[in-house]
Motif scaffolding. Structure first.
Motif, PDB file in Angstrom:
ATOM      1  N   LYS A 167     -19.625 -20.701  29.622  1.00 22.49           N
ATOM      2  CA  LYS A 167     -19.741 -19.608  30.587  1.00 22.49           C
ATOM      3  C   LYS A 167     -21.146 -19.544  31.178  1.00 22.49           C
ATOM      4  N   VAL A 168     -22.134 -19.770  30.340  1.00 22.95           N
ATOM      5  CA  VAL A 168     -23.527 -19.796  30.821  1.00 22.95           C
ATOM      6  C   VAL A 168     -23.699 -20.893  31.871  1.00 22.95           C
ATOM      7  N   ILE A 169     -23.188 -22.079  31.571  1.00 21.19           N
ATOM      8  CA  ILE A 169     -23.297 -23.213  32.498  1.00 21.19           C
ATOM      9  C   ILE A 169     -22.613 -22.891  33.818  1.00 21.19           C
ATOM     10  N   HIS A 170     -21.412 -22.340  33.757  1.00 23.48           N
ATOM     11  CA  HIS A 170     -20.654 -22.049  34.977  1.00 23.48           C
ATOM     12  C   HIS A 170     -21.294 -20.927  35.797  1.00 23.48           C
ATOM     13  N   LEU A 171     -21.817 -19.906  35.112  1.00 19.47           N
ATOM     14  CA  LEU A 171     -22.504 -18.821  35.825  1.00 19.47           C
ATOM     15  C   LEU A 171     -23.726 -19.345  36.561  1.00 19.47           C
ATOM     16  N   ASN A 172     -24.510 -20.184  35.897  1.00 17.92           N
ATOM     17  CA  ASN A 172     -25.716 -20.716  36.535  1.00 17.92           C
ATOM     18  C   ASN A 172     -25.391 -21.682  37.669  1.00 17.92           C
ATOM     19  N   LYS A 173     -24.331 -22.466  37.506  1.00 19.18           N
ATOM     20  CA  LYS A 173     -23.918 -23.364  38.590  1.00 19.18           C
ATOM     21  C   LYS A 173     -23.481 -22.562  39.811  1.00 19.18           C
ATOM     22  N   LEU A 174     -22.706 -21.510  39.567  1.00 23.59           N
ATOM     23  CA  LEU A 174     -22.256 -20.677  40.675  1.00 23.59           C
ATOM     24  C   LEU A 174     -23.435 -19.982  41.345  1.00 23.59           C
ATOM     25  N   SER A 175     -24.360 -19.494  40.525  1.00 25.24           N
ATOM     26  CA  SER A 175     -25.567 -18.870  41.066  1.00 25.24           C
ATOM     27  C   SER A 175     -26.323 -19.841  41.964  1.00 25.24           C
ATOM     28  N   ASN A 176     -26.450 -21.082  41.500  1.00 27.69           N
ATOM     29  CA  ASN A 176     -27.147 -22.106  42.282  1.00 27.69           C
ATOM     30  C   ASN A 176     -26.442 -22.378  43.609  1.00 27.69           C
ATOM     31  N   ASP A 177     -25.110 -22.451  43.564  1.00 30.81           N
ATOM     32  CA  ASP A 177     -24.339 -22.798  44.761  1.00 30.81           C
ATOM     33  C   ASP A 177     -24.412 -21.734  45.851  1.00 30.81           C
ATOM     34  N   ILE A 178     -24.624 -20.475  45.461  1.00 30.36           N
ATOM     35  CA  ILE A 178     -24.612 -19.406  46.465  1.00 30.36           C
ATOM     36  C   ILE A 178     -25.989 -18.795  46.701  1.00 30.36           C
ATOM     37  N   SER A 179     -27.032 -19.357  46.084  1.00 30.60           N
ATOM     38  CA  SER A 179     -28.360 -18.728  46.140  1.00 30.60           C
ATOM     39  C   SER A 179     -28.877 -18.573  47.567  1.00 30.60           C
ATOM     40  N   ASN A 180     -28.585 -19.538  48.439  1.00 30.86           N
ATOM     41  CA  ASN A 180     -29.083 -19.441  49.819  1.00 30.86           C
ATOM     42  C   ASN A 180     -28.274 -18.458  50.659  1.00 30.86           C
ATOM     43  N   SER A 181     -26.953 -18.419  50.435  1.00 28.60           N
ATOM     44  CA  SER A 181     -26.099 -17.559  51.255  1.00 28.60           C
ATOM     45  C   SER A 181     -25.999 -16.141  50.704  1.00 28.60           C
ATOM     46  N   LYS A 182     -26.032 -15.993  49.372  1.00 30.10           N
ATOM     47  CA  LYS A 182     -25.876 -14.680  48.745  1.00 30.10           C
ATOM     48  C   LYS A 182     -26.881 -14.537  47.590  1.00 30.10           C
ATOM     49  N   PRO A 183     -28.173 -14.467  47.895  1.00 29.31           N
ATOM     50  CA  PRO A 183     -29.179 -14.460  46.821  1.00 29.31           C
ATOM     51  C   PRO A 183     -29.076 -13.280  45.867  1.00 29.31           C
ATOM     52  N   ASP A 184     -28.682 -12.115  46.355  1.00 32.91           N
ATOM     53  CA  ASP A 184     -28.566 -10.952  45.472  1.00 32.91           C
ATOM     54  C   ASP A 184     -27.461 -11.160  44.438  1.00 32.91           C
ATOM     55  N   THR A 185     -26.320 -11.693  44.885  1.00 26.76           N
ATOM     56  CA  THR A 185     -25.226 -11.980  43.959  1.00 26.76           C
ATOM     57  C   THR A 185     -25.622 -13.101  43.009  1.00 26.76           C
ATOM     58  N   ALA A 186     -26.325 -14.108  43.531  1.00 22.48           N
ATOM     59  CA  ALA A 186     -26.796 -15.218  42.698  1.00 22.48           C
ATOM     60  C   ALA A 186     -27.694 -14.702  41.581  1.00 22.48           C
ATOM     61  N   LEU A 187     -28.524 -13.728  41.914  1.00 19.58           N
ATOM     62  CA  LEU A 187     -29.429 -13.141  40.930  1.00 19.58           C
ATOM     63  C   LEU A 187     -28.652 -12.439  39.812  1.00 19.58           C
ATOM     64  N   LEU A 188     -27.625 -11.689  40.193  1.00 21.72           N
ATOM     65  CA  LEU A 188     -26.792 -10.997  39.202  1.00 21.72           C
ATOM     66  C   LEU A 188     -26.106 -11.986  38.262  1.00 21.72           C
ATOM     67  N   LEU A 189     -25.591 -13.087  38.826  1.00 24.59           N
ATOM     68  CA  LEU A 189     -24.900 -14.093  38.020  1.00 24.59           C
ATOM     69  C   LEU A 189     -25.847 -14.753  37.028  1.00 24.59           C
ATOM     70  N   ALA A 190     -27.044 -15.095  37.493  1.00 25.79           N
ATOM     71  CA  ALA A 190     -28.024 -15.747  36.616  1.00 25.79           C
ATOM     72  C   ALA A 190     -28.495 -14.804  35.519  1.00 25.79           C
ATOM     73  N   LYS A 191     -28.628 -13.519  35.849  1.00 29.14           N
ATOM     74  CA  LYS A 191     -29.012 -12.540  34.837  1.00 29.14           C
ATOM     75  C   LYS A 191     -27.902 -12.372  33.799  1.00 29.14           C
ATOM     76  N   GLN A 192     -26.652 -12.457  34.245  1.00 30.23           N
ATOM     77  CA  GLN A 192     -25.534 -12.389  33.308  1.00 30.23           C
ATOM     78  C   GLN A 192     -25.558 -13.609  32.380  1.00 30.23           C
ATOM     79  N   ALA A 193     -25.871 -14.775  32.954  1.00 30.74           N
ATOM     80  CA  ALA A 193     -25.985 -16.001  32.146  1.00 30.74           C
ATOM     81  C   ALA A 193     -27.100 -15.859  31.122  1.00 30.74           C
ATOM     82  N   LEU A 194     -28.212 -15.255  31.532  1.00 34.44           N
ATOM     83  CA  LEU A 194     -29.339 -15.041  30.616  1.00 34.44           C
ATOM     84  C   LEU A 194     -28.940 -14.146  29.447  1.00 34.44           C
ATOM     85  N   ALA A 195     -28.232 -13.067  29.751  1.00 35.32           N
ATOM     86  CA  ALA A 195     -27.828 -12.123  28.704  1.00 35.32           C
ATOM     87  C   ALA A 195     -26.934 -12.802  27.669  1.00 35.32           C
TER      88      ALA A 195
END
Length: 250
Positions: free
Chosen positions: A42-70
């Protein structure tokens, strides 16, 4: 159930910002996330998704990466912690919040350095450290701090060169990608400083690595950058030649 509906909502809003091909990739990740338990996958998939959308949806990407961190911290998976800090930094960078981006990169860097001292998965961690150093170089360059930018990019470049000797072909190729990216970034920094001969030298070196990797995207970028230098030098014939080569690949 809350997580499931959160991810379905993401699918609906992405379509307006990205290409069909990237949407398919994101849909695949969303499907996996809906099935994932709170583990390393789940951590891997959250971070991959965060990476894929970071340019188009940085706020959502940030939330996903923070969820991966937790989750990484909860299961005490240090590589996941480092990856999550790295990805949080990337999302902040996409928001042009360079102060927070550097802070998060520093946190990632501490994780990589601690893991290297333990001598576990050394080359894998070295690849990740190289990526974080390279990102810090880009951030310093965006801030106009070219001395620090060059320092971090050259450190990242050196680690990429170390990876090229890896017996694992995947890590060896990752090293080549690190080298190509850093050569491009170093060329760009010299370009910003007005040192066009050095910029051109590093762009040509980057092109050679990208050709070796058969990385068409990288080749197109390198060719376009070379064209830009010749254009600045008013050598329009050469500029057009490289622009057309880049155009053909694109």
């Amino acid at each position: 159930h809350t997580t499931k509906y959160f991810f379905i909502g993401l699918t609906l809003c992405f379509g307006h910002f990205i290409s069909h091909g990237q949407q398919s990739k994101i849909d695949s990740l969303l499907s996996l996330l809906n099935k994932d338990k709170e583990d390393t996958n789940k951590v891997i998939h959250l971070n991959k998704l965060s990476n894929d959308i970071s340019n188009s949806k940085p706020d959502t990407a940030l939330l996903l990466a923070k969820q991966a961190l937790a989750i990484s911290q909860k299961i005490n998976w240090q590589i996941g912690v480092g990856d999550s800090y790295h990805q949080i930094a990337w999302a902040y960078s996409a928001k042009a919040d360079f102060v927070h981006a550097l802070e998060q990169n520093q946190k990632a860097l501490k994780i990589w350095e601690a893991l290297l001292l333990l001598n576990r998965n050394k080359l894998l961690v070295l690849n990740k450290k190289s990526a974080t150093l390279g990102n810090m170089g880009i951030i310093y360059s965006d801030q106009g701090d070219y001395n620090n930018a060059l320092d971090y990019c050259f450190k990242s470049l050196k680690m990429g060169q170390e990876l090229m000797s890896a017996s694992d072909s995947i890590l060896a190729n990752a090293g080549k990608f690190r080298i190509a990216n850093n050569l491009t970034n170093i060329g760009s920094i010299y370009d910003h400083q007005g040192d066009l001969p050095k910029a051109l030298d590093f762009y040509f070196k980057s092109l050679a690595i990208n050709e070796n990797l058969k990385d068409k995207k990288g080749m197109a970028i390198s060719l376009g950058n070379i064209g830009n230098i010749y254009k600045t030098q008013k050598d329009y014939s050469k500029a057009l030649d490289y622009y057309f080569k880049s155009l053909k690949i694109r």
